[in-house]
Design a protein around this motif. Structure first.
Motif, mmCIF file in Angstrom:
data_model
loop_
_atom_site.group_PDB
_atom_site.id
_atom_site.type_symbol
_atom_site.label_atom_id
_atom_site.label_comp_id
_atom_site.label_asym_id
_atom_site.label_seq_id
_atom_site.Cartn_x
_atom_site.Cartn_y
_atom_site.Cartn_z
ATOM 1 N N ASP A 44 50.660 -0.992 40.566
ATOM 2 C CA ASP A 44 50.258 -2.506 41.036
ATOM 3 C C ASP A 44 51.627 -3.383 40.818
ATOM 4 O OD1 ASP A 44 48.026 -4.598 41.329
ATOM 5 O OD2 ASP A 44 48.723 -5.148 39.319
ATOM 6 N N LYS A 45 52.273 -3.105 39.926
ATOM 7 C CA LYS A 45 53.670 -3.874 39.648
ATOM 8 C C LYS A 45 54.859 -3.470 40.618
ATOM 9 C CE LYS A 45 51.598 -6.505 36.667
ATOM 10 N NZ LYS A 45 51.197 -7.769 36.723
ATOM 11 N N HIS A 46 54.595 -2.483 41.635
ATOM 12 C CA HIS A 46 55.616 -1.725 42.216
ATOM 13 C C HIS A 46 56.557 -2.710 42.823
ATOM 14 C CE1 HIS A 46 57.725 0.714 45.096
ATOM 15 N NE2 HIS A 46 57.263 1.853 44.507
ATOM 16 N N ALA A 47 56.400 -3.604 43.635
ATOM 17 C CA ALA A 47 57.227 -4.696 44.270
ATOM 18 C C ALA A 47 58.042 -5.480 43.408
ATOM 19 C CB ALA A 47 56.329 -5.665 45.254
ATOM 20 N N TRP A 48 57.233 -5.797 42.183
ATOM 21 C CA TRP A 48 58.143 -6.733 41.375
ATOM 22 C C TRP A 48 59.310 -5.789 40.509
ATOM 23 C CZ3 TRP A 48 59.470 -6.366 36.098
ATOM 24 C CH2 TRP A 48 59.882 -7.457 35.604
ATOM 25 N N ILE A 49 58.811 -4.581 40.146
ATOM 26 C CA ILE A 49 59.946 -3.551 39.592
ATOM 27 C C ILE A 49 60.714 -3.393 40.503
ATOM 28 C CG2 ILE A 49 60.018 -1.289 38.721
ATOM 29 C CD1 ILE A 49 56.942 -1.600 37.774
ATOM 30 N N ASP A 50 60.297 -2.912 41.786
ATOM 31 C CA ASP A 50 61.698 -2.310 42.556
ATOM 32 C C ASP A 50 62.727 -3.452 42.976
ATOM 33 O OD1 ASP A 50 62.521 -0.487 44.472
ATOM 34 O OD2 ASP A 50 61.967 -1.958 46.338
ATOM 35 N N LYS A 51 62.212 -4.865 43.055
ATOM 36 C CA LYS A 51 63.122 -5.752 43.121
ATOM 37 C C LYS A 51 64.129 -5.865 42.013
ATOM 38 C CE LYS A 51 63.328 -11.107 43.308
ATOM 39 N NZ LYS A 51 62.347 -12.269 43.252
ATOM 40 N N HIS A 52 63.488 -5.655 41.023
ATOM 41 C CA HIS A 52 64.607 -5.885 39.696
ATOM 42 C C HIS A 52 65.448 -4.799 39.494
ATOM 43 C CE1 HIS A 52 62.971 -9.831 37.885
ATOM 44 N NE2 HIS A 52 62.019 -9.666 38.533
ATOM 45 N N LEU A 53 64.827 -3.594 39.617
ATOM 46 C CA LEU A 53 65.610 -2.528 39.697
ATOM 47 C C LEU A 53 66.777 -2.600 40.663
ATOM 48 C CD1 LEU A 53 63.242 0.355 39.211
ATOM 49 C CD2 LEU A 53 64.844 -0.175 37.519
ATOM 50 N N GLN A 54 66.502 -2.881 41.866
ATOM 51 C CA GLN A 54 67.510 -2.885 42.882
ATOM 52 C C GLN A 54 68.724 -3.871 42.537
ATOM 53 O OE1 GLN A 54 67.832 -0.793 45.158
ATOM 54 N NE2 GLN A 54 66.124 0.182 44.699
ATOM 55 N N ARG A 55 68.235 -5.036 42.050
ATOM 56 C CA ARG A 55 69.314 -6.182 41.625
ATOM 57 C C ARG A 55 70.220 -5.573 40.631
ATOM 58 N NH1 ARG A 55 69.531 -9.330 37.563
ATOM 59 N NH2 ARG A 55 67.351 -9.190 37.075
ATOM 60 N N GLN A 56 69.669 -5.018 39.429
ATOM 61 C CA GLN A 56 70.274 -4.446 38.328
ATOM 62 C C GLN A 56 71.384 -3.215 38.895
ATOM 63 O OE1 GLN A 56 68.301 -3.406 34.822
ATOM 64 N NE2 GLN A 56 67.500 -5.444 34.567
ATOM 65 N N ARG A 57 70.704 -2.609 39.722
ATOM 66 C CA ARG A 57 71.616 -1.343 40.183
ATOM 67 C C ARG A 57 72.850 -1.880 41.231
ATOM 68 N NH1 ARG A 57 66.247 2.439 41.138
ATOM 69 N NH2 ARG A 57 66.206 3.286 39.113
ATOM 70 N N ARG A 58 72.531 -2.929 41.957
ATOM 71 C CA ARG A 58 73.613 -3.547 42.672
ATOM 72 C C ARG A 58 74.799 -4.266 41.784
ATOM 73 N NH1 ARG A 58 69.408 -5.381 45.930
ATOM 74 N NH2 ARG A 58 69.418 -7.616 44.956
ATOM 75 N N GLN A 59 74.020 -4.842 40.683
ATOM 76 C CA GLN A 59 75.356 -5.462 39.715
ATOM 77 C C GLN A 59 75.897 -4.225 38.915
ATOM 78 O OE1 GLN A 59 71.840 -7.782 37.736
ATOM 79 N NE2 GLN A 59 73.912 -9.061 37.361
ATOM 80 N N LEU A 60 75.454 -3.096 38.687
ATOM 81 C CA LEU A 60 76.069 -2.177 37.847
ATOM 82 C C LEU A 60 76.949 -1.418 38.935
ATOM 83 C CD1 LEU A 60 73.270 -0.642 35.862
ATOM 84 C CD2 LEU A 60 75.116 -1.887 35.152
ATOM 85 N N ASP A 61 76.584 -1.237 40.179
ATOM 86 C CA ASP A 61 77.383 -0.555 41.348
ATOM 87 C C ASP A 61 78.574 -1.404 41.582
ATOM 88 O OD1 ASP A 61 75.673 1.510 41.129
ATOM 89 O OD2 ASP A 61 74.628 1.042 42.952
ATOM 90 N N ALA A 62 78.426 -2.921 41.420
ATOM 91 C CA ALA A 62 79.785 -3.693 41.698
ATOM 92 C C ALA A 62 80.935 -3.722 40.871
ATOM 93 C CB ALA A 62 79.299 -4.710 41.903
#
Length: 239
Positions: A44-62
């Motif tokens: 049910d929270k998939h979209a919200w979770i995915d948005k925040h996971l992707q943002r954090q992973r972009r920050q870590l990868d940078a």
């Protein structure tokens, strides 16, 4: 995208909660809650979770992982410093402009040095910053802590105890000065309002009018600034 997550159960917990940290997902759940219920909640929270996971992973990868080697970037109050590491007969650390010079001894354990020497430097500098801050903090605000100190937190910037003692993580001083000041004022306000009520936030806004921007900065960059593997942040849209 299939979400991979860890379930952490607790006998004290009554409701489900989501924790997205360091690019990973954890679900905090009551002890006996069926996995099917948890799975439905995550879906049910998939979209919200995915948005925040992707943002954090972009920050870590940078950012490059922290190795504590010459040439790496450190920050003091948001300003970049280039780390310079050398071996000498004794350990030392000095800042000269935009460079931080650190020496370690030949017997230093490679895993711990120069990391421990640098962290000790941050703690001393942060303590001096707090001393200066409270020396000029207006008494008429009626918010005076009993003590203040520097620690090493992994998931928070600071806290206030019921004995009116304030403690902050040294990692806070990686952030820009206006963000640091807001965190200190935030904890000071807990001396009067030991909660996050509307009255608390009104007091914070009165003493730190740009607190919302600072809170947004902390939410955005905490994933890398509080992360011992990085201790940095990207400049884009940060200051």
């Amino acid at each position: 995208m299939t979400l991979i997550y860890q379930i952490n159960r607790s006998k004290r917990r009554r409701n489900l909660a989501i924790k997205v940290a360091k690019g990973k997902l954890e679900i905090q759940a009551p002890w006996h809650m069926p996995e099917a219920t948890i799975r439905a909640f995550v879906n049910d929270k998939h979209a919200w979770i995915d948005k925040h996971l992707q943002r954090q992973r972009r920050q870590l990868d940078a950012l490059a992982p922290r190795l504590w080697e010459s040439g790496e970037r450190l920050r003091w109050l948001g300003e970049p410093m280039t780390l310079k590491v050398a071996t000498a007969t004794r350990k030392s650390v000095e800042r000269y402009g935009a460079e931080l010079f650190v020496t370690k001894t030949a017997r230093s354990q490679a895993v711990k040095e120069p990391r421990l020497t640098i962290i000790s430097w941050y703690k001393r500098q942060a303590e001096a910053w707090l001393d200066d801050f409270f020396a000029t903090w207006p008494e008429h605000h009626g918010l005076t802590p009993s003590t203040w100190s520097i620690g090493d937190f992994t998931s928070k910037w600071g806290h206030c105890t019921r004995k009116q003692a304030l403690k902050f993580t040294w990692k806070l001083w990686i952030a820009p000065p206006w963000v640091v000041r807001n965190v200190v004022i935030h904890e000071l306000c807990h001396l009067k309002e030991f909660n996050h009520s509307k009255a608390f936030w009104r007091l914070v806004e009165q003493l730190s009018p740009d607190y919302q921007a600072a809170e947004a900065w902390l939410r955005q960059h905490g994933v890398t600034v509080l992360n011992a593997d990085y201790l940095d942040y990207c400049d884009e849209n940060s200051d």
